[in-house]
Design a protein around this motif. Structure first.
Motif, PDB file in Angstrom:
ATOM      1  N   THR A  12      57.286  20.917 -37.785  1.00 59.59           N
ATOM      2  CA  THR A  12      56.821  19.937 -36.824  1.00 59.59           C
ATOM      3  C   THR A  12      56.523  20.643 -35.517  1.00 59.59           C
ATOM      4  OG1 THR A  12      58.161  18.204 -37.831  1.00 59.59           O
ATOM      5  CG2 THR A  12      57.405  17.825 -35.584  1.00 59.59           C
ATOM      6  N   ALA A  13      55.302  20.491 -35.012  1.00 60.99           N
ATOM      7  CA  ALA A  13      54.941  21.058 -33.716  1.00 60.99           C
ATOM      8  C   ALA A  13      55.346  20.067 -32.634  1.00 60.99           C
ATOM      9  CB  ALA A  13      53.438  21.328 -33.664  1.00 60.99           C
TER      10      ALA A  13
ATOM     11  N   GLY B 169      50.456  17.362 -20.198  1.00 62.33           N
ATOM     12  CA  GLY B 169      49.353  18.296 -20.402  1.00 62.33           C
ATOM     13  C   GLY B 169      49.265  18.768 -21.841  1.00 62.33           C
ATOM     14  N   GLU B 170      50.413  19.084 -22.443  1.00 62.17           N
ATOM     15  CA  GLU B 170      50.427  19.511 -23.838  1.00 62.17           C
ATOM     16  C   GLU B 170      50.002  18.372 -24.763  1.00 62.17           C
ATOM     17  OE1 GLU B 170      54.001  21.286 -25.194  1.00 62.17           O
ATOM     18  OE2 GLU B 170      53.928  22.961 -23.786  1.00 62.17           O
ATOM     19  N   LEU B 171      50.367  17.141 -24.413  1.00 62.77           N
ATOM     20  CA  LEU B 171      49.981  16.009 -25.246  1.00 62.77           C
ATOM     21  C   LEU B 171      48.465  15.810 -25.209  1.00 62.77           C
ATOM     22  CD1 LEU B 171      50.806  13.686 -27.068  1.00 62.77           C
ATOM     23  CD2 LEU B 171      51.112  12.269 -25.019  1.00 62.77           C
ATOM     24  N   VAL B 172      47.856  15.909 -24.035  1.00 61.95           N
ATOM     25  CA  VAL B 172      46.402  15.788 -23.942  1.00 61.95           C
ATOM     26  C   VAL B 172      45.732  16.915 -24.731  1.00 61.95           C
ATOM     27  CG1 VAL B 172      44.408  15.794 -22.397  1.00 61.95           C
ATOM     28  CG2 VAL B 172      46.502  14.609 -21.718  1.00 61.95           C
ATOM     29  N   ALA B 173      46.287  18.120 -24.651  1.00 62.47           N
ATOM     30  CA  ALA B 173      45.733  19.248 -25.397  1.00 62.47           C
ATOM     31  C   ALA B 173      45.827  19.031 -26.904  1.00 62.47           C
ATOM     32  CB  ALA B 173      46.461  20.545 -25.015  1.00 62.47           C
TER      33      ALA B 173
ATOM     34  N   PRO C 249      46.740  22.953 -20.777  1.00 59.13           N
ATOM     35  CA  PRO C 249      46.800  24.293 -21.361  1.00 59.13           C
ATOM     36  C   PRO C 249      45.664  24.481 -22.359  1.00 59.13           C
ATOM     37  CG  PRO C 249      48.435  22.878 -22.377  1.00 59.13           C
ATOM     38  CD  PRO C 249      47.830  22.082 -21.253  1.00 59.13           C
ATOM     39  N   ASP C 250      45.409  25.717 -22.733  1.00 61.00           N
ATOM     40  CA  ASP C 250      44.365  25.983 -23.721  1.00 61.00           C
ATOM     41  C   ASP C 250      44.731  25.291 -25.033  1.00 61.00           C
ATOM     42  OD1 ASP C 250      42.481  26.923 -25.451  1.00 61.00           O
ATOM     43  OD2 ASP C 250      42.896  29.055 -25.122  1.00 61.00           O
TER      44      ASP C 250
ATOM     45  N   ALA D 117      51.169  25.018 -29.851  1.00 62.92           N
ATOM     46  CA  ALA D 117      51.862  24.979 -31.149  1.00 62.92           C
ATOM     47  C   ALA D 117      51.196  23.988 -32.090  1.00 62.92           C
ATOM     48  CB  ALA D 117      53.329  24.611 -30.929  1.00 62.92           C
ATOM     49  N   VAL D 118      50.670  22.897 -31.534  1.00 58.36           N
ATOM     50  CA  VAL D 118      49.996  21.898 -32.363  1.00 58.36           C
ATOM     51  C   VAL D 118      48.755  22.494 -33.015  1.00 58.36           C
ATOM     52  CG1 VAL D 118      48.806  19.680 -32.343  1.00 58.36           C
ATOM     53  CG2 VAL D 118      50.884  19.990 -30.992  1.00 58.36           C
ATOM     54  N   ALA D 119      47.971  23.242 -32.216  1.00 57.74           N
ATOM     55  CA  ALA D 119      46.766  23.871 -32.756  1.00 57.74           C
ATOM     56  C   ALA D 119      47.123  24.895 -33.824  1.00 57.74           C
ATOM     57  CB  ALA D 119      45.967  24.527 -31.635  1.00 57.74           C
TER      58      ALA D 119
END
Length: 346
Positions: free
Chosen positions: A21-22, A28-32, A156-157, A162-164
């Motif tokens: 699970t990522a 910001g990470e959620l939008v990414a 973030p990029d 981690a999700v990507a």
């Protein structure tokens, strides 16, 4: 923000779902993560993400993700109410909403959308865990939370999160925008489709008139095409396309085609159904598009599944299976449910 776990991505190995699970730990990470959740980078959109209960370890678990175009001010309330009603059908315990688009001034833009979606969700008994604005989903784009939180930062990029990484490991594709995703099911050359439409009228008329037809040749047609796709040598000329369309009219063949969507040849099946969706005229394209949707759902690609289901309804308004699947997807029907439906876990 409370740690939130993105749902497990299915493994590319049939029958072996991934257990990792990522996690995302701030807005910001959620939008990414949104492009991974949707399958494309949205623009000028309202994204609403359902949140379930606790997952592995601490934190919450993301659920159904919805996207709608940012409405004009006159339509804000009904659009947001409809989005909240759709999300509530999946029975989340909470939600996060994200407004994408516009430029921040003294505060985040489109406060009318933020207020309307918050009211709609809370009226449906869904707890709001966050209301975020971001210019877009690109690295470095500004984001901020709507009041009363008011925190802000830069995205973030998305490719480095981690999700990507989890999505890439699972073989997921993130398209540049929805238009690029829709091209996966865009009909082929008009002249070619017209020619095949005439051929199908002849062949399907003959098939319908035949009594006690033998299904075996139709099974062979589908099996041969799947083997060709698996070997990387799929060629869909008129004869093959017409033969496949005729085969998919046979209930037993269609049932086997559905099973292939989550079988050991699932990747080949998805490739074949996508190609057929583009290469078949209407209304026969609806069957192929529905099979593509099932294959996409089987590996957790809800974005492609939704596009394919829309294409199925365009090709054949009222197409029964695609209509039923569309309603199921709206309530959170995903990889686990597809596998149980098709008996892949038995």
């Amino acid at each position: 923000m409370t740690s939130i776990g993105v749902p497990d991505h299915p493994s590319t190995r049939p029958g072996r779902p991934a257990q990792t699970t990522a996690r995302v730990r701030d807005p910001g990470e959620l939008v990414a993560a949104v492009p991974v959740l949707l399958g494309f980078h949205p623009r000028d959109s309202l994204v609403v993400i359902g949140i379930g209960g606790s997952g592995v370890g601490s934190g919450l678990r993301l659920g159904l993700t919805l996207r709608v175009d940012l409405p004009p001010p006159t339509d804000t309330v009904p659009v947001c109410r409809a989005a909240a009603a759709t999300l509530s059908a999946s029975h989340p315990v909470g939600a996060v909403a994200i407004v994408l688009g516009g430029s921040a001034g003294e505060g985040a833009p489109r406060p009318d959308v933020a207020a309307a979606i918050s009211e709609g969700l809370e009226s449906a008994g869904i707890v709001m865990h966050g209301m975020i604005w971001a210019r877009d989903t690109a690295a470095g784009a500004p984001w901020m939370c709507y009041p009363p939180c008011g925190c802000s930062g830069e995205i973030p990029d998305p490719a480095a999160t981690a999700v990507a990484a989890a999505a890439v490991a699972a073989g997921h594709v993130v398209y540049a925008d929805r238009a690029e995703l829709e091209r996966q099911v865009t009909p082929a050359d008009t002249q070619r489709l017209r020619r095949r439409d005439v051929l199908l009228d002849r062949v399907l008329g003959t098939t319908a008139a035949a009594d006690d037809q033998d299904d075996a040749p139709h099974h062979v047609t589908v099996d041969t095409a799947l083997s060709a796709a698996e070997a990387g040598r799929l060629e869909l000329d008129d004869a093959v396309v017409v033969a496949l369309a005729a085969a998919l009219q046979i209930p037993a063949v269609r049932d086997r085609a559905l099973a292939e969507c989550v079988g050991h040849r699932a990747a080949a099946a998805e490739q074949l159904w996508a190609a057929l969706t583009r290469e078949l005229p209407d209304p026969e394209a609806a069957d192929a598009a529905t099979l593509l949707a099932v294959a996409a759902l089987g590996r957790g690609d809800g974005a492609l599944a939704n596009v394919a289901l829309t294409r199925a309804q365009q090709a054949w308004p009222g197409h029964r299976l695609s209509a039923v699947l569309g309603k199921a997807v709206a309530t959170g029907f995903g990889p686990a449910q597809v596998r149980r439906w098709l008996g892949a876990d038995r």
